[in-house]
Write an enzyme that holds these catalytic residues in place. Sequence first.
Site, PDB file in Angstrom:
ATOM      1  N   ASP A  63       0.891  -1.166   0.000  1.00 13.85           N
ATOM      2  CA  ASP A  63       0.000   0.000   0.000  1.00 13.85           C
ATOM      3  C   ASP A  63       0.931   1.219   0.000  1.00 13.85           C
ATOM      4  O   ASP A  63       1.677   1.445   0.963  1.00 13.85           O
ATOM      5  CB  ASP A  63      -0.875  -0.031   1.263  1.00 13.85           C
ATOM      6  CG  ASP A  63      -1.831   1.148   1.327  1.00 13.85           C
ATOM      7  OD1 ASP A  63      -1.556   2.200   0.707  1.00 13.85           O
ATOM      8  OD2 ASP A  63      -2.855   1.031   2.015  1.00 13.85           O
ATOM      9  N   VAL A  64       0.881   2.003  -1.061  1.00 14.57           N
ATOM     10  CA  VAL A  64       1.862   3.091  -1.204  1.00 14.57           C
ATOM     11  C   VAL A  64       1.554   4.300  -0.312  1.00 14.57           C
ATOM     12  O   VAL A  64       2.285   5.279  -0.341  1.00 14.57           O
ATOM     13  CB  VAL A  64       2.018   3.538  -2.675  1.00 14.57           C
ATOM     14  CG1 VAL A  64       2.695   2.476  -3.493  1.00 14.57           C
ATOM     15  CG2 VAL A  64       0.691   3.962  -3.282  1.00 14.57           C
ATOM     16  N   TYR A 155      -9.728  15.253  -5.076  1.00 16.94           N
ATOM     17  CA  TYR A 155      -8.869  14.666  -6.130  1.00 16.94           C
ATOM     18  C   TYR A 155      -8.074  15.769  -6.837  1.00 16.94           C
ATOM     19  O   TYR A 155      -6.866  15.650  -7.054  1.00 16.94           O
ATOM     20  CB  TYR A 155      -9.758  13.909  -7.114  1.00 16.94           C
ATOM     21  CG  TYR A 155      -9.050  13.220  -8.260  1.00 16.94           C
ATOM     22  CD1 TYR A 155      -8.303  12.060  -8.055  1.00 16.94           C
ATOM     23  CD2 TYR A 155      -9.147  13.709  -9.567  1.00 16.94           C
ATOM     24  CE1 TYR A 155      -7.674  11.410  -9.115  1.00 16.94           C
ATOM     25  CE2 TYR A 155      -8.520  13.067 -10.627  1.00 16.94           C
ATOM     26  CZ  TYR A 155      -7.787  11.921 -10.394  1.00 16.94           C
ATOM     27  OH  TYR A 155      -7.163  11.277 -11.459  1.00 16.94           O
ATOM     28  N   LYS A 159      -4.073  16.237  -7.015  1.00 18.86           N
ATOM     29  CA  LYS A 159      -3.330  16.190  -8.287  1.00 18.86           C
ATOM     30  C   LYS A 159      -2.616  17.513  -8.548  1.00 18.86           C
ATOM     31  O   LYS A 159      -1.512  17.519  -9.108  1.00 18.86           O
ATOM     32  CB  LYS A 159      -4.277  15.831  -9.436  1.00 18.86           C
ATOM     33  CG  LYS A 159      -4.799  14.384  -9.391  1.00 18.86           C
ATOM     34  CD  LYS A 159      -3.690  13.338  -9.470  1.00 18.86           C
ATOM     35  CE  LYS A 159      -4.241  11.933  -9.717  1.00 18.86           C
ATOM     36  NZ  LYS A 159      -3.177  10.893  -9.730  1.00 18.86           N
TER      37      LYS A 159
HETATM   38  P1  NAP Z   1      -7.087   2.138 -12.005  1.00 19.57           P
HETATM   39  O1  NAP Z   1      -7.346   1.241 -13.159  1.00 19.57           O
HETATM   40  O2  NAP Z   1      -8.103   2.278 -10.938  1.00 19.57           O
HETATM   41  O3  NAP Z   1      -5.675   1.768 -11.381  1.00 19.57           O
HETATM   42  C1  NAP Z   1      -5.202   2.348 -10.202  1.00 19.57           C
HETATM   43  C2  NAP Z   1      -4.065   1.511  -9.691  1.00 19.57           C
HETATM   44  O4  NAP Z   1      -3.554   2.067  -8.481  1.00 19.57           O
HETATM   45  C3  NAP Z   1      -4.495   0.093  -9.413  1.00 19.57           C
HETATM   46  O5  NAP Z   1      -3.536  -0.785  -9.969  1.00 19.57           O
HETATM   47  C4  NAP Z   1      -4.502   0.016  -7.887  1.00 19.57           C
HETATM   48  O6  NAP Z   1      -4.146  -1.288  -7.490  1.00 19.57           O
HETATM   49  C5  NAP Z   1      -3.414   1.025  -7.526  1.00 19.57           C
HETATM   50  N1  NAP Z   1      -3.604   1.579  -6.196  1.00 19.57           N
HETATM   51  C6  NAP Z   1      -4.665   2.289  -5.744  1.00 19.57           C
HETATM   52  N2  NAP Z   1      -4.484   2.600  -4.448  1.00 19.57           N
HETATM   53  C7  NAP Z   1      -3.279   2.073  -4.090  1.00 19.57           C
HETATM   54  C8  NAP Z   1      -2.555   2.036  -2.875  1.00 19.57           C
HETATM   55  N3  NAP Z   1      -3.000   2.639  -1.766  1.00 19.57           N
HETATM   56  N4  NAP Z   1      -1.367   1.397  -2.856  1.00 19.57           N
HETATM   57  C9  NAP Z   1      -0.893   0.794  -3.967  1.00 19.57           C
HETATM   58  N5  NAP Z   1      -1.530   0.791  -5.142  1.00 19.57           N
HETATM   59  C10 NAP Z   1      -2.728   1.421  -5.194  1.00 19.57           C
HETATM   60  O7  NAP Z   1      -6.843   3.622 -12.504  1.00 19.57           O
HETATM   61  P2  NAP Z   1      -6.052   4.206 -13.763  1.00 19.57           P
HETATM   62  O8  NAP Z   1      -7.050   4.900 -14.573  1.00 19.57           O
HETATM   63  O9  NAP Z   1      -5.148   3.217 -14.375  1.00 19.57           O
HETATM   64  O10 NAP Z   1      -5.209   5.333 -12.981  1.00 19.57           O
HETATM   65  C11 NAP Z   1      -3.806   5.355 -12.899  1.00 19.57           C
HETATM   66  C12 NAP Z   1      -3.377   6.769 -12.552  1.00 19.57           C
HETATM   67  O11 NAP Z   1      -3.799   7.654 -13.593  1.00 19.57           O
HETATM   68  C13 NAP Z   1      -4.007   7.322 -11.266  1.00 19.57           C
HETATM   69  O12 NAP Z   1      -3.055   8.070 -10.552  1.00 19.57           O
HETATM   70  C14 NAP Z   1      -5.117   8.222 -11.776  1.00 19.57           C
HETATM   71  O13 NAP Z   1      -5.440   9.248 -10.858  1.00 19.57           O
HETATM   72  C15 NAP Z   1      -4.486   8.753 -13.038  1.00 19.57           C
HETATM   73  N6  NAP Z   1      -5.466   9.255 -14.005  1.00 19.57           N
HETATM   74  C16 NAP Z   1      -6.425   8.433 -14.526  1.00 19.57           C
HETATM   75  C17 NAP Z   1      -7.336   8.960 -15.428  1.00 19.57           C
HETATM   76  C18 NAP Z   1      -8.440   8.124 -16.035  1.00 19.57           C
HETATM   77  O14 NAP Z   1      -9.358   8.721 -16.647  1.00 19.57           O
HETATM   78  N7  NAP Z   1      -8.395   6.794 -15.970  1.00 19.57           N
HETATM   79  C19 NAP Z   1      -7.267  10.309 -15.796  1.00 19.57           C
HETATM   80  C20 NAP Z   1      -6.277  11.102 -15.228  1.00 19.57           C
HETATM   81  C21 NAP Z   1      -5.378  10.560 -14.340  1.00 19.57           C
HETATM   82  P3  NAP Z   1      -4.705  -1.945  -6.128  1.00 19.57           P
HETATM   83  O15 NAP Z   1      -6.111  -1.479  -5.959  1.00 19.57           O
HETATM   84  O16 NAP Z   1      -4.576  -3.398  -6.350  1.00 19.57           O
HETATM   85  O17 NAP Z   1      -3.789  -1.473  -5.064  1.00 19.57           O
END
Ligand code: NAP
Length: 258
Positions: A63-64, A155, A159
């Site tokens: 957990d980061v 959020y 960010k």
């Molecule tokens: P996602 O599919 O929900 O993936 C998020 C990842 O973060 C998962 O692998 C999750 O794994 C991990 N995670 C969450 N909480 C954690 C914790 N406390 N410790 C360790 N790992 C943790 O989301 P995504 O869309 O790929 O997002 C990746 C990044 O891109 C995020 O920072 C998000 O804010 C950013 N982002 C996404 C979007 C979008 O539209 N998708 C847009 C802008 C920015 P576990 O739950 O297994 O730990």
Amino acid sequence: MSEILSGKHALITGGGGGIGSAIAAALHGLGARVTIAGRTQATLDASAQRLGEAARVFVALADVTDEAAVATMFASARAAFGRIDILVNNAGAAFSMPFGKTTLGEWERMLAVNLTSAFLCSREALPAMVEARDGRVVNIASVAGLVGAPYISAYCAAKHGLVGLTRALAMEVAASGVTVNAVCPGYTDTDMVRAATSNIVAKTGRTVEAARKLLVERNPQGRLVRSEEVADAVAWLCQPGASAITGQAIAVAGGETQ
Ligand code: NAP
């Protein structure tokens, strides 16, 4: 295939799915050894399997937001593949709620997972990078780190904080040659956007298609960003040719911000 990152060790938080998994694939494809970190063994294992070539993949459960767990994760990653050359702070979570209804607990959860996590991981990785006068930190922020939007104040604040951390750290280590940048995706086709779509459906009674259209309309290209497109930007920043690029927050969002 180019092996331009051969010999490098990249650690990607949240590497079990979505954007993180695509980043792991991109860096692995360029020859790097990758450590993928997250909280869920099954998704990390599935992501590792997609990468293939097990000899260049290490899975770390952590957990980061937990300082001790982050220290253990870095120790095990270093034991597996040596010094971290590339850190991608990708783990994150989103939360949507009117500001007045946002609880202190949700506010703190957003800051912890989207901002404090990058502080903890960067603090582990940077000293050795600076000493080696070589290294890359890439923070996955968001267009919500560049502009405001309603109903995502926690959020958005986290960010924006991550972009601020990026700029400050970039200046602090600039003379060493280590670069620190942020990549800021627009709505990207992952579980996070599927959850956002379900949330809109639940709160507004719209159909799934109508809810998805609301998100797609934010992007002047009229579509969701693909995880691979975010990963390509990250991979470029990690290559030697990007060594003069630091302290930047690069939107991958179809022109949503300018
Ligand atoms: P996602 O599919 O929900 O993936 C998020 C990842 O973060 C998962 O692998 C999750 O794994 C991990 N995670 C969450 N909480 C954690 C914790 N406390 N410790 C360790 N790992 C943790 O989301 P995504 O869309 O790929 O997002 C990746 C990044 O891109 C995020 O920072 C998000 O804010 C950013 N982002 C996404 C979007 C979008 O539209 N998708 C847009 C802008 C920015 P576990 O739950 O297994 O730990």
